[in-house]
Design a protein around this motif. Sequence first.
Motif, PDB file in Angstrom:
ATOM      1  N   SER A 171       0.829  -1.208   0.000  1.00 60.51           N
ATOM      2  CA  SER A 171       0.000   0.000   0.000  1.00 60.51           C
ATOM      3  C   SER A 171       0.862   1.256   0.000  1.00 60.51           C
ATOM      4  O   SER A 171       0.507   2.261  -0.626  1.00 60.51           O
ATOM      5  CB  SER A 171      -0.943  -0.006   1.206  1.00 60.51           C
TER       6      SER A 171
ATOM      7  N   GLY B 182       0.437   3.589   5.281  1.00 63.60           N
ATOM      8  CA  GLY B 182       0.579   2.203   4.864  1.00 63.60           C
ATOM      9  C   GLY B 182       0.716   1.259   6.046  1.00 63.60           C
ATOM     10  O   GLY B 182       0.139   0.166   6.056  1.00 63.60           O
TER      11      GLY B 182
ATOM     12  N   THR C 244      -8.729  -1.941   1.236  1.00 60.57           N
ATOM     13  CA  THR C 244      -7.572  -2.253   0.392  1.00 60.57           C
ATOM     14  C   THR C 244      -7.830  -1.831  -1.054  1.00 60.57           C
ATOM     15  O   THR C 244      -6.913  -1.341  -1.734  1.00 60.57           O
ATOM     16  CB  THR C 244      -7.243  -3.753   0.456  1.00 60.57           C
TER      17      THR C 244
ATOM     18  N   MET D 135      -7.195   1.804  -1.161  1.00 63.21           N
ATOM     19  CA  MET D 135      -5.763   2.076  -1.063  1.00 63.21           C
ATOM     20  C   MET D 135      -5.040   1.803  -2.382  1.00 63.21           C
ATOM     21  O   MET D 135      -4.006   2.403  -2.677  1.00 63.21           O
ATOM     22  CB  MET D 135      -5.137   1.213   0.038  1.00 63.21           C
TER      23      MET D 135
END
Length: 308
Positions: free
Chosen positions: A107, A150, A201, A204
């Motif tokens: 990420s 992250g 996710t 991201m």
Amino acid sequence: MLNQTSVTEFLLLGMTDIQELQPFLFVVFLTIYFVNVTGNGAILMIVISDPRLHLPMYFFLGNLSCLDICYSTVTLPKMLENFFSTHKAISFVGCISQLHFFHFLGSTEAMLLAVMALDRFVAICKPLHYTVIMNHQCSTQMASTIWVIGFFHALLHSIMTSHLNFCGSNQIHHFFCDIKPLLELACGHIELNQWLLNTVTGTMAIGPFFLTLLSYFYIITYLVFKTHSCSMLHRALSTCASHFMVVIIFYSPVVFTYIHPASGSSMDQDRVIAIMYTVVTPVLNPLVYTLRNKEVKRALIRMIRRKL
């Protein structure tokens, strides 16, 4: 009734069950890992040591090289060990740790690519204000922020996954611990974990991707309507070419992995895609930047000459 005994370790089944292929795959992946560490390590060294590269663009490139080394180190050493291991076990804590650092670094790299695109946007579209906007303090703060975001994004997944109840089989049909294979082994309610994987996710990954595309849209628009010199247009586009190639290489397998429906995916397909973004992508990044970026090539040549 399923066995509710707590799992203390998982078995990573790896890439293939064919024993004859294990030595060959070991050599291949060991070579790739060596090239990755050497290539990204060289870029990191020249960015740090060469004063001519003490600019925001190369500062972010150094961060990318560091991420690529760490990204492969999370998964490859364990995979190489398991090629010659009969047990192929990883502890519960080790599995959750691997999951955490994999998503932490992945990420962070996605956000870093968006920041690098923003840096190119400012350099091309706001050249007179570039040194003021992208100063050392701002660049450091941006890099630090994405590393922190992250980390906490991955911490959310690692905490939620560690609280799942695992029962029955402890065999992971993968070469490292990731969320999707672990959810398949979990008992009870996993809807929240699936929602976090798809929504958080997904955001991201796709969010920075669209920001990157938006930056390039403004760059191309600016160059087409504001630049009347072909040589200046070519020079500006060439500075973005390396970064854009890295973006495409990074996002192609990632987007496919986390966007396609889980029901339509196969274990073999997921493993091949995972190889792309955990092994192949990190080793291609230094090659792309070294071959296409003249300043990096010159700095590399100067470093080699100093060593000789």
